[in-house]
Design a protein around this motif. Structure first.
Motif, short mmCIF file in Angstrom:
data_model
loop_
_atom_site.label_atom_id
_atom_site.label_comp_id
_atom_site.label_asym_id
_atom_site.label_seq_id
_atom_site.Cartn_x
_atom_site.Cartn_y
_atom_site.Cartn_z
N ASP A 225 29.63 32.24 44.69
CA ASP A 225 29.30 31.05 45.49
C ASP A 225 30.32 29.94 45.27
OD1 ASP A 225 27.06 32.05 46.76
OD2 ASP A 225 25.65 31.27 45.28
N PHE A 226 30.76 29.79 44.03
CA PHE A 226 31.70 28.72 43.69
C PHE A 226 33.05 28.92 44.39
CE2 PHE A 226 34.58 26.39 40.78
CZ PHE A 226 33.92 25.18 40.73
N PHE A 227 33.39 30.17 44.66
CA PHE A 227 34.67 30.47 45.32
C PHE A 227 34.52 30.73 46.81
CE2 PHE A 227 36.17 30.94 41.01
CZ PHE A 227 37.52 30.63 41.07
N LYS A 228 33.38 30.41 47.38
CA LYS A 228 33.20 30.56 48.83
C LYS A 228 34.20 29.67 49.57
CE LYS A 228 28.53 32.17 49.82
NZ LYS A 228 27.17 31.81 50.30
N GLY A 229 34.80 30.21 50.62
CA GLY A 229 35.79 29.46 51.38
C GLY A 229 37.20 29.60 50.85
N TYR A 230 37.35 30.25 49.69
CA TYR A 230 38.68 30.49 49.12
C TYR A 230 39.15 31.90 49.50
CZ TYR A 230 38.50 26.19 46.42
OH TYR A 230 38.45 24.86 46.06
N ASP A 231 40.44 32.07 49.57
CA ASP A 231 41.01 33.33 50.03
C ASP A 231 41.11 34.33 48.87
OD1 ASP A 231 42.15 35.24 51.62
OD2 ASP A 231 44.14 34.32 51.70
N VAL A 232 39.94 34.75 48.40
CA VAL A 232 39.87 35.72 47.31
C VAL A 232 38.92 36.85 47.68
CG1 VAL A 232 40.36 33.96 45.55
CG2 VAL A 232 37.98 34.54 46.10
N LYS A 233 39.18 38.01 47.11
CA LYS A 233 38.28 39.15 47.24
C LYS A 233 37.63 39.38 45.88
CE LYS A 233 41.32 41.47 50.59
NZ LYS A 233 42.48 40.58 50.43
N PHE A 234 36.40 39.89 45.87
CA PHE A 234 35.68 40.14 44.62
C PHE A 234 35.58 41.64 44.36
CE2 PHE A 234 33.82 36.16 46.35
CZ PHE A 234 34.27 35.30 45.38
N TRP A 235 35.86 42.02 43.11
CA TRP A 235 35.75 43.42 42.69
C TRP A 235 34.84 43.51 41.48
CZ3 TRP A 235 41.66 44.93 42.15
CH2 TRP A 235 42.29 44.83 43.40
N ILE A 236 34.02 44.57 41.44
CA ILE A 236 33.19 44.89 40.28
C ILE A 236 33.42 46.35 39.94
CG2 ILE A 236 30.84 45.15 39.42
CD1 ILE A 236 30.06 42.80 41.23
N LEU A 237 33.75 46.64 38.68
CA LEU A 237 34.04 48.00 38.25
C LEU A 237 32.87 48.57 37.47
CD1 LEU A 237 37.72 47.47 37.00
CD2 LEU A 237 36.94 48.11 39.29
N ILE A 238 32.38 49.72 37.94
CA ILE A 238 31.34 50.46 37.24
C ILE A 238 31.84 51.88 37.07
CG2 ILE A 238 28.93 51.21 37.21
CD1 ILE A 238 29.14 48.20 37.19
N GLY A 239 32.19 52.27 35.85
CA GLY A 239 32.79 53.59 35.67
C GLY A 239 34.09 53.67 36.44
N ASP A 240 34.24 54.73 37.24
CA ASP A 240 35.45 54.85 38.04
C ASP A 240 35.24 54.40 39.49
OD1 ASP A 240 33.88 56.93 38.86
OD2 ASP A 240 35.26 58.52 38.29
N ASP A 241 34.15 53.66 39.74
CA ASP A 241 33.89 53.10 41.07
C ASP A 241 34.23 51.61 41.09
OD1 ASP A 241 32.96 55.48 42.22
OD2 ASP A 241 30.94 55.15 41.42
N ARG A 242 34.91 51.19 42.14
CA ARG A 242 35.25 49.78 42.35
C ARG A 242 34.44 49.28 43.56
NH1 ARG A 242 41.27 48.00 44.07
NH2 ARG A 242 41.77 48.76 41.98
N TYR A 243 33.48 48.40 43.31
CA TYR A 243 32.66 47.82 44.37
C TYR A 243 33.31 46.50 44.82
CZ TYR A 243 29.24 51.29 42.95
OH TYR A 243 28.62 52.48 42.66
N VAL A 244 33.50 46.36 46.13
CA VAL A 244 34.23 45.22 46.67
C VAL A 244 33.47 44.62 47.85
CG1 VAL A 244 36.43 46.26 45.98
CG2 VAL A 244 35.58 46.60 48.31
N ASN A 245 33.75 43.33 48.11
CA ASN A 245 33.14 42.70 49.29
C ASN A 245 34.00 42.89 50.53
OD1 ASN A 245 35.13 40.93 48.26
ND2 ASN A 245 34.19 39.19 49.33
#
Length: 277
Positions: A101-121
């Protein structure tokens, strides 16, 4: 330079052990095998997940030469001998949502790593190619729903390298004593629990293998290696390392990762053998 007997050696991957083609040179492989033959534990200390590092090590044909993997910048430890993984100080999903939420409006992508899976928005051909390079499966999903009632190792922000200063300034404005953030590359910024860094990982490795930090040598090139080099008996920065890392290192190599800096140091200062590196 090295005042105590070396029992454990840890190295970063990108820009350190690996050359610019993401490969381990034959002379670095030989140096690592020679460490093992001399009873010295050798392992990887990376921001990557343990699972993808294990796959990569297997591809290199080095599974028998490596004793441990420190993944997630110190948030996870894998013991090859026991084939077991321990994780520490996970980040609560509510904090992850707050950061996004704090980075809403900024030109960034979010990644979350679980094992060998990368979850992205947001998934693009460029990010999918990057995931394949690191042996990760990229999955696009609603990260807000994904992190509800979940704890994770870290939240990664991905952005164009030219946007680094904008991200740095915004990150400084975020105040939460339950997490901390740092750059791991020119296009990556990570939020983790405040306890987590590679220096913490060195402490856990020492506890696990029954040694002390004075007997550890570590190698690095980037800012997320600072705590590791400072926590080790001898912290070695590559010639190609960031200047801030060189300032905290005990030794700055005269060689780059492309010039087999690790093999040079192992043979010159740990094993003290003459080799044609």
């Amino acid at each position: 330079m090295i005042e105590n007997t070396v029992t454990l050696v840890a190295t970063d991957l990108d820009g350190t052990l690996l050359n610019n083609k993401k490969e381990v040179s034959e002379i670095n492989k030989k140096a690592i095998r020679d460490l093992k033959q001399n009873g010295i534990f050798f392992g990887i200390a990376s921001g990557r997940p343990v699972e993808t590092i294990l796959k990569t090590i297997e591809d290199w044909g080095m599974s028998k030469d490596i004793g441990f993997v420190m993944g997630m910048n110190g948030g996870a430890i894998y013991d090859y001998r026991l084939q077991s993984k321990e994780e520490y100080y996970l980040l609560d999903g509510e904090i992850v949502i707050e950061i996004m939420d704090f980075f809403k409006g900024y030109d960034v992508k979010f990644w979350i790593l679980i094992g060998d899976d990368r979850y992205v928005n947001v998934s693009t051909e460029q990010t999918r190619a990057h995931a394949r390079l690191y042996k990760e499966n990229e999955i696009e999903c609603d990260l807000y729903e994904f992190v509800k009632n979940r704890k994770i190792n870290k939240l990664i922000l991905n952005f164009d390298p030219d946007y680094q200063k904008v991200v740095e300034q915004r990150a400084r404005e975020y105040k939460n004593d339950k997490c901390t953030g740092f750059f791991t590359a020119q296009n990556l910024f990570e939020f983790v629990d405040p306890h987590i860094n590679k220096g913490f990982g060195i402490e856990k490795l020492c506890e696990h293998f029954g040694t002390s930090k004075e007997h550890v040598v570590s190698f690095g090139d980037d800012l997320n290696d600072c705590e590791m080099l400072m926590a080790s008996g001898c912290g070695v920065a590559m010639k190609n390392a960031r200047n801030r890392l060189k300032k905290v290192a005990d030794y700055v190599s005269e060689y780059t990762n492309e010039e087999n800096a690790i093999a040079h140091f192992i043979y010159d200062y740990i094993l003290k053998e003459d080799q044609n590196v």
